[in-house]
Design an enzyme around this catalytic site. Structure first.
Site, PDB file in Angstrom:
ATOM      1  N   ASP A  33       0.857  -1.276   0.089  1.00  0.00           N
ATOM      2  CA  ASP A  33       0.000  -0.156   0.064  1.00  0.00           C
ATOM      3  C   ASP A  33       0.882   1.092  -0.051  1.00  0.00           C
ATOM      4  OD1 ASP A  33      -2.079  -1.746   0.168  1.00  0.00           O
ATOM      5  OD2 ASP A  33      -2.476  -1.217   2.259  1.00  0.00           O
ATOM      6  N   GLN A  35       3.984   1.627  -1.406  1.00  0.00           N
ATOM      7  CA  GLN A  35       4.599   1.794  -2.662  1.00  0.00           C
ATOM      8  C   GLN A  35       3.274   2.444  -3.654  1.00  0.00           C
ATOM      9  OE1 GLN A  35       5.831  -2.187  -2.844  1.00  0.00           O
ATOM     10  NE2 GLN A  35       7.874  -1.396  -3.718  1.00  0.00           N
ATOM     11  N   TYR A  36       2.127   1.897  -3.395  1.00  0.00           N
ATOM     12  CA  TYR A  36       1.383   2.407  -4.134  1.00  0.00           C
ATOM     13  C   TYR A  36       0.686   4.019  -3.867  1.00  0.00           C
ATOM     14  CZ  TYR A  36      -3.725   2.852  -6.133  1.00  0.00           C
ATOM     15  OH  TYR A  36      -4.826   3.235  -6.837  1.00  0.00           O
ATOM     16  N   SER A  82     -36.463  -6.597 -12.914  1.00  0.00           N
ATOM     17  CA  SER A  82     -36.194  -7.406 -11.693  1.00  0.00           C
ATOM     18  C   SER A  82     -36.085  -8.633 -11.999  1.00  0.00           C
ATOM     19  CB  SER A  82     -37.034  -6.798 -10.702  1.00  0.00           C
ATOM     20  OG  SER A  82     -38.403  -7.247 -11.096  1.00  0.00           O
ATOM     21  N   GLU A 113     -24.599 -17.533  -9.813  1.00  0.00           N
ATOM     22  CA  GLU A 113     -23.763 -16.231  -8.813  1.00  0.00           C
ATOM     23  C   GLU A 113     -24.199 -16.086  -7.730  1.00  0.00           C
ATOM     24  OE1 GLU A 113     -24.211 -12.969 -11.683  1.00  0.00           O
ATOM     25  OE2 GLU A 113     -23.645 -14.020 -13.376  1.00  0.00           O
ATOM     26  N   LYS A 115     -25.770 -13.577  -4.991  1.00  0.00           N
ATOM     27  CA  LYS A 115     -26.671 -12.433  -4.934  1.00  0.00           C
ATOM     28  C   LYS A 115     -26.372 -11.470  -3.905  1.00  0.00           C
ATOM     29  CE  LYS A 115     -31.307 -11.395  -5.561  1.00  0.00           C
ATOM     30  NZ  LYS A 115     -31.415 -10.153  -4.708  1.00  0.00           N
ATOM     31  N   ASP A 117     -25.874  -8.638  -1.448  1.00  0.00           N
ATOM     32  CA  ASP A 117     -27.162  -7.697  -1.126  1.00  0.00           C
ATOM     33  C   ASP A 117     -26.252  -6.202  -0.969  1.00  0.00           C
ATOM     34  OD1 ASP A 117     -29.323  -7.131   0.102  1.00  0.00           O
ATOM     35  OD2 ASP A 117     -28.731  -7.720   2.136  1.00  0.00           O
ATOM     36  N   ARG A 136     -30.539   1.790 -10.474  1.00  0.00           N
ATOM     37  CA  ARG A 136     -31.902   1.181 -11.034  1.00  0.00           C
ATOM     38  C   ARG A 136     -33.133   2.246 -10.990  1.00  0.00           C
ATOM     39  NH1 ARG A 136     -36.022  -1.968  -9.878  1.00  0.00           N
ATOM     40  NH2 ARG A 136     -36.586  -3.333 -11.417  1.00  0.00           N
ATOM     41  N   GLU A 174     -23.022  -4.623  -8.960  1.00  0.00           N
ATOM     42  CA  GLU A 174     -23.547  -4.246  -7.624  1.00  0.00           C
ATOM     43  C   GLU A 174     -22.540  -3.469  -6.789  1.00  0.00           C
ATOM     44  OE1 GLU A 174     -26.664  -5.791  -7.672  1.00  0.00           O
ATOM     45  OE2 GLU A 174     -27.283  -5.638  -5.335  1.00  0.00           O
ATOM     46  N   TYR A 226     -21.649  -7.681 -13.290  1.00  0.00           N
ATOM     47  CA  TYR A 226     -22.266  -9.134 -13.548  1.00  0.00           C
ATOM     48  C   TYR A 226     -23.011  -9.127 -14.851  1.00  0.00           C
ATOM     49  CZ  TYR A 226     -26.169  -6.928 -10.881  1.00  0.00           C
ATOM     50  OH  TYR A 226     -27.218  -6.017 -10.152  1.00  0.00           O
ATOM     51  N   LYS A 290     -28.579 -17.915 -13.923  1.00  0.00           N
ATOM     52  CA  LYS A 290     -28.831 -17.406 -15.310  1.00  0.00           C
ATOM     53  C   LYS A 290     -28.497 -18.377 -16.442  1.00  0.00           C
ATOM     54  CE  LYS A 290     -26.930 -12.742 -13.952  1.00  0.00           C
ATOM     55  NZ  LYS A 290     -26.072 -11.961 -13.998  1.00  0.00           N
ATOM     56  N   LYS A 314     -33.533 -17.507  -3.150  1.00  0.00           N
ATOM     57  CA  LYS A 314     -33.471 -16.671  -1.611  1.00  0.00           C
ATOM     58  C   LYS A 314     -33.173 -17.587  -0.473  1.00  0.00           C
ATOM     59  CE  LYS A 314     -34.950 -12.311  -2.687  1.00  0.00           C
ATOM     60  NZ  LYS A 314     -34.541 -11.209  -2.020  1.00  0.00           N
ATOM     61  N   CYS A 408     -33.252   9.415  34.859  1.00  0.00           N
ATOM     62  CA  CYS A 408     -32.006   8.577  34.651  1.00  0.00           C
ATOM     63  C   CYS A 408     -31.976   7.357  35.512  1.00  0.00           C
ATOM     64  CB  CYS A 408     -30.763   9.301  34.667  1.00  0.00           C
ATOM     65  SG  CYS A 408     -29.427   8.138  34.690  1.00  0.00           S
ATOM     66  N   CYS A 411     -28.793   8.100  38.001  1.00  0.00           N
ATOM     67  CA  CYS A 411     -28.578   8.894  38.953  1.00  0.00           C
ATOM     68  C   CYS A 411     -29.971   9.777  39.345  1.00  0.00           C
ATOM     69  CB  CYS A 411     -27.733  10.254  38.457  1.00  0.00           C
ATOM     70  SG  CYS A 411     -28.316  10.758  37.135  1.00  0.00           S
ATOM     71  N   CYS A 426     -29.821  11.519  29.675  1.00  0.00           N
ATOM     72  CA  CYS A 426     -29.576  12.172  30.931  1.00  0.00           C
ATOM     73  C   CYS A 426     -28.836  13.267  30.883  1.00  0.00           C
ATOM     74  CB  CYS A 426     -28.954  11.014  31.846  1.00  0.00           C
ATOM     75  SG  CYS A 426     -28.334  11.679  33.515  1.00  0.00           S
ATOM     76  N   CYS A 431     -23.425  12.636  36.502  1.00  0.00           N
ATOM     77  CA  CYS A 431     -24.044  11.322  36.640  1.00  0.00           C
ATOM     78  C   CYS A 431     -23.172  10.307  36.597  1.00  0.00           C
ATOM     79  CB  CYS A 431     -24.980  10.907  35.208  1.00  0.00           C
ATOM     80  SG  CYS A 431     -25.645   9.613  35.073  1.00  0.00           S
TER      81      CYS A 431
HETATM   82 ZN   LIG Z   1     -27.801   9.862  34.856  1.00  0.00          ZN
END
Ligand SMILES: [Zn+2]
Length: 667
Positions: A33, A35-36, A82, A113, A115, A117, A136, A174, A226, A290, A314, A408, A411, A426, A431
């Site tokens: 990293d 060097q990058y 969809s 593949e 899916k 999230d 989308r 995604e 994808y 697919k 799913k 609270c 206290c 509080c 406290c």
């Molecule tokens: Zn308190």
């Protein structure tokens, strides 16, 4: 001369793009990293001196400095449809039967593949240059989120020219937030008193809809390609080869995509991921199946909203039912009152769950949770247990709604709801509950790292009145401590030594430890780097604080107010008088440590470090943080929920260390 500079700039850009490709597409970085970063700095310097050569596709131009006013619409040339869902093997077989019938043969194969999230995105490349990125939306029209998507390093701004690139190429994929980034983000939000994101998908979607792309850039989003959308000439005649072409163009493709020759193989693959998915570094909520060959897709066509050549499978969300035995209200370090449900212990995704945070009283009311209720719990992002539903039909007679406290619980002082917020706090600065939490945080490993100063001792010290603020810790005498219950002389000595050792912690740790509202470890590092000394930070004007990159106006105001508060200044003066010297460490690397020259891969969630902090700690030890395990890896540092990297390490016989061992190695 100018020609030479232009050439040099272009050469550096090519080199950086090549390393991006190795890192994001092949997952095989060839340089560290550091060097990058050096290459990057060199390019930036040349461009700054020769601004006439800056082009939008330069790797330095990912982040726009100008916030947007709003988002414009983008009409998709090819609608983003969809997908229909299936939930079991029978439904998958029924899908396959429809395909066989329509194609009139069994001569076809599938691509399966993960899916992911996240958020579906469309990237439009013209002559290999990214021109538009859009969400989308409703499938026909989405939002133009180009400025934010450009900040995602896994998205190439320019495609690699190893193959002929179609003049118009729309890539779909995604955008997602890796689990570690999600946990880190929510931690920061909690520190800032902002509501947590429910899951990584919401966090990714929210990050793409920010008007200031500098904030998006800090969110660590990633991307997998994808599919193609609009395209001037096809990349291949089937899907699998298209994905291979994607990789050669520099577009990251998920490494776990598999071909399947029939539906039985598809089902086996789908089932195998219901367990394996928990080890990925990101969330998937199912699989996508697919048809591979494009000519067969043509024959199958689409219904109004979904193609007939693909289907999703799913996974059932892992849930458990249990009973709320009681509800506690906890006081946090800034006075936030959090309701927590104590549950009858139950197994969920591999761990025993006994408690679940109800987040705040608005959330508690929304769910309608009462003591004695049967509730359904789920792990948000497979990580944090939370109550998702109350089984009202199972509610025992005689229960009452849980009321938000007027006082609270610790206290007994008055409480108030945040303006424009969901939290109840509080209001008592004295406290004891808050003090305990502030001290626990102060002494925590990510902050002042005071060993042996645990919860039980903090309780004793505060309840006896021996410690009323941070500075009191540094006034403690060994004889006083040894007088406490269950405290042997030797352990008293250990505590005193540990407190002494904390006096030289770096400045950013000290700033974090103060627990200034809205300031977590990451922002503390930014402040420490900017000001270089505690004195300079304390005397900074509010405008200066607000002008620092990634320090928003709320943070600036909070820091400014904190240091204007006389009580805080007194405690800090006392800390300095007690000999605390929070230093901003020199950037120079330590060359002699036990870890010098070693390559370390981190996997899973760590207790005391964010990803950024651990990488910094590794660099400061003179070692290199790498993202993938190979034979060249010296150590794998494994935290909670380690991913497949741990398996790989075991396979290769690489030494695995835990967080504690790591801390010992960098001593
Ligand atoms: Zn308190």
């Amino acid at each position: 001369m100018a020609k030479d500079i232009e050439k040099q700039i272009e050469r550096l850009r090519e080199e950086i793009r090549g390393h991006d490709y190795l890192y994001y597409v092949l997952n095989q970085p060839k340089i560290s990293d550091r060097q990058y970063d050096k290459l990057f700095a060199e390019l930036r310097k040349l461009e700054e001196a020769n601004p006439q050569f800056i082009t939008g596709d330069s790797p330095t131009q990912r982040v726009s400095e100008r916030p947007l006013e709003g988002f414009t619409n983008v009409r998709h040339a090819v609608p983003m449809l969809s997908m229909d869902n299936t939930y079991n093997a029978d439904e998958l077989r029924a899908f396959d039967e429809r395909v066989t019938k329509q194609l009139g043969s069994k001569e076809y194969d599938y691509v399966v593949e993960l899916k992911i999230d996240g958020v579906a995105i469309s990237l439009l490349y013209e002559d290999g240059i990214l021109v538009t990125a859009a969400t989308r939306g409703d499938g026909e029209v989405g939002d133009d989120v180009t400025a934010n998507v450009r900040t995602i390093k896994a998205v190439p701004l320019t495609l690699l020219g190893r193959d002929t690139i179609p003049a118009v190429l729309e890539v779909r994929g995604e955008v997602y937030m890796p689990t570690s980034a999600f946990i880190e983000l929510n931690k920061l939000r909690a520190e800032a008193g902002e509501p947590a994101f429910a899951n990584p998908r919401n966090a990714a979607a929210g990050s793409l809809k920010l008007l200031d792309s500098r904030i998006t850039a800090a969110r660590n989003l990633s991307f997998f390609a994808y599919a193609t959308g609009e395209i001037s000439e096809p990349l291949a005649d089937n899907h699998y080869r298209t994905l291979q072409r994607f990789q050669r163009l520099g577009l990251p493709v998920n490494p776990d995509i598999q071909r399947a020759k029939d539906i039985n193989e598809v089902i086996d693959i789908c089932f195998s991921w219901s367990e394996k998915r928990l080890k990925l570094g990101y969330l998937i909520d199912g699989m996508v199946i697919k048809i591979n060959r494009f000519e067969q897709r043509e024959i199958l066509g689409a219904t109004g909203r979904a193609p007939r050549w693909c289907i999703s499978y799913k996974f059932a969300a892992e849930q458990a039912e249990t009973i709320v035995e009681s509800i506690d209200v906890q006081v946090g370090k800034s006075g936030i009152l959090t309701p927590v449900a104590n549950l009858t212990p139950v197994q969920l995704s591999g761990t025993t769950v006994k408690r679940a945070s109800l987040h705040n009283f608005d959330e508690l009311n929304r769910l309608g949770v009462r003591c004695g209720d049967t509730v359904v719990i789920e792990k948000a992002g497979e990580i944090i247990p939370q109550v998702v539903e109350v089984k009202k039909e199972l509610r025992p007679a005689g229960t009452k709604p849980f009321k938000a406290p007027q006082k609270c619980p610790n206290c007994g002082s008055a409480v108030a709801k945040d303006e424009d917020g969901v939290y109840i706090r509080c209001l008592n600065p004295g406290c004891l509950g808050q003090l305990k939490e502030r001290l626990k945080y102060f002494a925590g490993r990510g902050q002042m790292d005071i060993e042996h100063l645990g919860t039980a001792l903090i309780e004793q010290l505060t309840e006896t009145g021996m410690v009323k603020n941070f500075a009191d810790l540094y006034k403690l005498q060994k004889s006083e401590l040894a007088g406490l219950e269950r405290m042997a002389e030797k352990s008293a000595g250990n505590v005193i030594d540990a407190i002494e050792a904390s006096k030289t912690r770096p400045l950013w740790r000290f700033i974090t430890a103060l627990g200034i509202r809205h300031i977590g470890g990451q922002s503390a590092q930014i402040l420490a780097e900017h000001f270089g000394s505690l004195d300079a930070l304390m005397n900074a004007r509010e405008e200066e604080l607000g002008s620092i990159d990634q320090i928003g106006p709320t943070m600036a105001e909070s820091v400014y107010e904190y240091f204007r508060n006389p009580a805080n200044r007194t405690v800090i003066d006392q800390l300095l008088a007690a000999g605390l010297r929070p230093q901003q460490p020199k950037a120079r690397l330590r060359q002699k440590g036990k870890l010098a020259g070693k390559t370390i891969v981190v996997t899973g969630t760590l207790e005391n470090f964010t990803r950024q902090q651990i990488e910094q700690a590794i660099r400061q030890a003179g070692a290199k943080a790498s993202s993938s395990v190979s034979k060249k890896t010296d150590f794998v540092l494994a935290g909670e929920n380690p991913g497949s990297k741990l398996d790989k390490a075991r396979e290769l016989g690489i030494e695995v260390i835990d967080e504690k061992q790591f801390l010992q190695l960098i001593e």
